[in-house]
Enzyme design. Sequence first.
Site, short mmCIF file in Angstrom:
data_model
loop_
_atom_site.label_atom_id
_atom_site.label_comp_id
_atom_site.label_asym_id
_atom_site.label_seq_id
_atom_site.Cartn_x
_atom_site.Cartn_y
_atom_site.Cartn_z
N ARG A 223 0.85 -1.18 0.00
CA ARG A 223 0.00 0.00 0.00
C ARG A 223 0.89 1.23 0.00
O ARG A 223 1.97 1.23 0.60
CB ARG A 223 -0.90 0.04 1.23
CG ARG A 223 -2.08 -0.92 1.20
CD ARG A 223 -3.16 -0.40 0.26
NE ARG A 223 -4.36 -1.21 0.31
CZ ARG A 223 -4.64 -2.21 -0.52
NH1 ARG A 223 -3.74 -2.56 -1.44
NH2 ARG A 223 -5.77 -2.88 -0.43
N GLU A 252 -3.82 7.82 -5.03
CA GLU A 252 -4.02 7.17 -6.34
C GLU A 252 -5.36 7.60 -6.92
O GLU A 252 -6.34 7.70 -6.20
CB GLU A 252 -4.01 5.65 -6.17
CG GLU A 252 -2.72 5.08 -5.63
CD GLU A 252 -2.79 3.57 -5.44
OE1 GLU A 252 -3.74 2.94 -5.95
OE2 GLU A 252 -1.92 3.01 -4.78
N HIS A 270 -1.14 0.52 -9.95
CA HIS A 270 -1.79 -0.45 -9.05
C HIS A 270 -2.27 -1.64 -9.87
O HIS A 270 -3.45 -2.00 -9.89
CB HIS A 270 -2.97 0.19 -8.30
CG HIS A 270 -3.27 -0.48 -7.00
ND1 HIS A 270 -3.55 0.21 -5.85
CD2 HIS A 270 -3.32 -1.80 -6.66
CE1 HIS A 270 -3.77 -0.65 -4.86
NE2 HIS A 270 -3.64 -1.87 -5.33
#
Length: 304
Positions: A223, A252, A270
Amino acid sequence: MPDATRERLLLLCPVPADLRAALSGRYDVTEDRADPPRLAVTTSMKGLDAATLDALPALRMVACQGVGLDRIDLPAARARGVAVSHTPDVLTEDVADFAIALMYAVVRRTGEADRFVRAGRWSRERMTPGTRLHGKTCGIVGMGRIGQAIARRAAGIGMVVAWNGPNPKPALPYAYEPDLRRLAEVSDVLILAMPGGPETTGMVDGAVLSALGSRGFLVNIARGSVVDEAALLQALETGGIAGAGLDVFATEPGLDPRFVALENVALAPHYASVTHETRQAMIARMLDDLDAFAKGRPFLNVAA
């Protein structure tokens, strides 16, 4: 037009088109919270907070796309009798593959080499050397399912594996280092695979990066919250570490633009778990859990 013959299901956030199509094949999918149904879907990145639970009193089951639970208020769901499922296991191998891919991208500079050739630079100059991985030490922070899958791959390419986590696991064939800074000191590549949440927020700070040093590389598929991004950017810009492979960021998709300007960083959106196979498995798992709830069959209810 709503289909009265099918149960309604609320989307708590936008979801990928393949998941929406699969859900629409079985449910009357809605984004209207005015008359909320008992079933809902969210993602690990969106999560589920107490305020949302309070606003949806009819809710009884939430299926989460993703393995991360750090943005889901499980105590609040438990207190309200709301079941929560997620999709562990199905993405383990693909995320581990991607961690290794990012390691190659930043250490062996595969992404940079691609840009070098496409820019027409090969005809007039040569790239400077990369760094060998065979024989180097891969430090892994977090030795759960994904961390262990990364460790197997790193060992398979001839790296020495050491790791850090809250508790030793004597059955594993890798050296356990209880001090994160010490692990960073002995690592050539430090791969982050720990869960997000308050316990790990900012865990990789300036001191850890300093311990990793000017010849060390960082890879993060965990993360964005686990890294102090200001300290990471400073280390990357000043040569405090050699480079980083990053799939996750503090904000993000609006990452800090300074990352984009850096040649010693491999960036990804991601993307570690995004394969055809994992997408199919995640969707199947979510549909099965929703069906299990409706029919009273057992399933992994992490809010139980």
